[in-house]
Design an enzyme around this catalytic site. Sequence first.
Site, short mmCIF file in Angstrom:
data_model
loop_
_atom_site.label_atom_id
_atom_site.label_comp_id
_atom_site.label_asym_id
_atom_site.label_seq_id
_atom_site.Cartn_x
_atom_site.Cartn_y
_atom_site.Cartn_z
N GLY A 84 1.15 -3.18 -6.14
CA GLY A 84 0.99 -1.83 -5.58
C GLY A 84 -0.37 -1.26 -5.92
N GLU A 90 11.77 -6.21 -9.74
CA GLU A 90 10.82 -5.15 -10.07
C GLU A 90 11.49 -4.14 -11.00
OE1 GLU A 90 7.48 -4.42 -7.07
OE2 GLU A 90 9.25 -3.41 -6.32
N SER A 105 3.12 -3.15 -11.90
CA SER A 105 1.79 -3.07 -12.52
C SER A 105 1.10 -4.43 -12.63
CB SER A 105 1.88 -2.42 -13.91
OG SER A 105 2.41 -1.12 -13.82
N TRP A 125 0.81 -1.23 0.00
CA TRP A 125 0.00 0.00 0.00
C TRP A 125 0.84 1.27 0.00
CZ3 TRP A 125 -3.93 -1.85 4.31
CH2 TRP A 125 -4.80 -2.78 3.74
N HIS A 177 13.44 -1.65 -2.07
CA HIS A 177 12.49 -1.19 -3.09
C HIS A 177 13.09 0.01 -3.82
CE1 HIS A 177 8.92 0.52 -4.93
NE2 HIS A 177 8.32 -0.64 -4.76
P1 PGA Z 1 2.69 -1.23 -8.86
O1 PGA Z 1 3.76 -1.15 -7.66
O2 PGA Z 1 1.98 -2.55 -8.74
O3 PGA Z 1 1.77 -0.07 -8.59
O4 PGA Z 1 3.43 -1.09 -10.12
C1 PGA Z 1 4.58 -2.24 -7.37
C2 PGA Z 1 5.65 -1.81 -6.42
O5 PGA Z 1 6.03 -0.63 -6.40
O6 PGA Z 1 6.17 -2.67 -5.69
#
Ligand code: PGA
Length: 265
Positions: free
Chosen positions: A239, A168, A218, A9, A97
């Site tokens: 996210g 990511e 995403s 979140w 992250h």
């Molecule tokens: P997102 O974020 O699903 O909105 O792309 C993922 C994240 O930042 O870990």
Amino acid sequence: MRSLIVAVWKEKLNVSESIGFVDEFARSFGSGSDWPFDVAIAPSFLAFGEIRRRTQPIGVKTCAQNVLWDAQSGSYIGEITARMLNDVGCDFVIVGHSERRLFFSESDAMVAAKARAAIAAKIVPIVCVGDTAEQKEASETESVIRRQLDAFFSEADLDPHQFMIAYEPVWAISTWRNELALPSGKEVQGLHEHVRQAIADIKGVAFADAVTLLYGGSVNPTNAEDYFKQPDVQGALVGGASKVAESFLATLNGARLGLMARSNV
Ligand code: PGA
């Protein structure tokens, strides 16, 4: 380790919104044992205790969004240690992250120290690695990932079940999207094969095969099935699509379909 899907979140939901989400989510989720993967929520620290109390009875785990790198010495006003997270029953913590690397200047060494602090407190760190759009365009994806992994794996006696790795690509995270298309399931599979190979180069094939690899960027109700069909996708950080209960549940359903298709092959 079981696959894992985490609702991340970030700073988007305040305490009352977080509670509202879980109340609605719990009406359709059933229980954790109904799903072929673990589900976790990563709320803000302010909402953490309240969310943990409400999710534990339905078998949803909790994940912290950050942790201090060192709890042994010194004094760090405002920080949360791994020991404190363990005390409130935290299962996982996200470290490295890209937003923390970028906006809070977290170095590879700091990320590795955070992961080690989590492991010492019996919390599973989810260590994020990933390339920016510029690094991808300069064909630096592989070297960037290798550098980020090297810092973490410099620790000699790691057990592959004590941590997870999340790949990511920054260019796929919903907030930072530019003109680059999202990768298909097959492309993510290729990227994960590369991450696993990089781990194998450092720690050996048997170790690398035992590591749980998550994908983030995403992931949503539309693409979750395609991503979870891939043999090297063992989980996801979600996210934007996790802020509303209905959309997160639809993402979990997509992931379940993908996993089922995989086992039918
Ligand atoms: P997102 O974020 O699903 O909105 O792309 C993922 C994240 O930042 O870990």
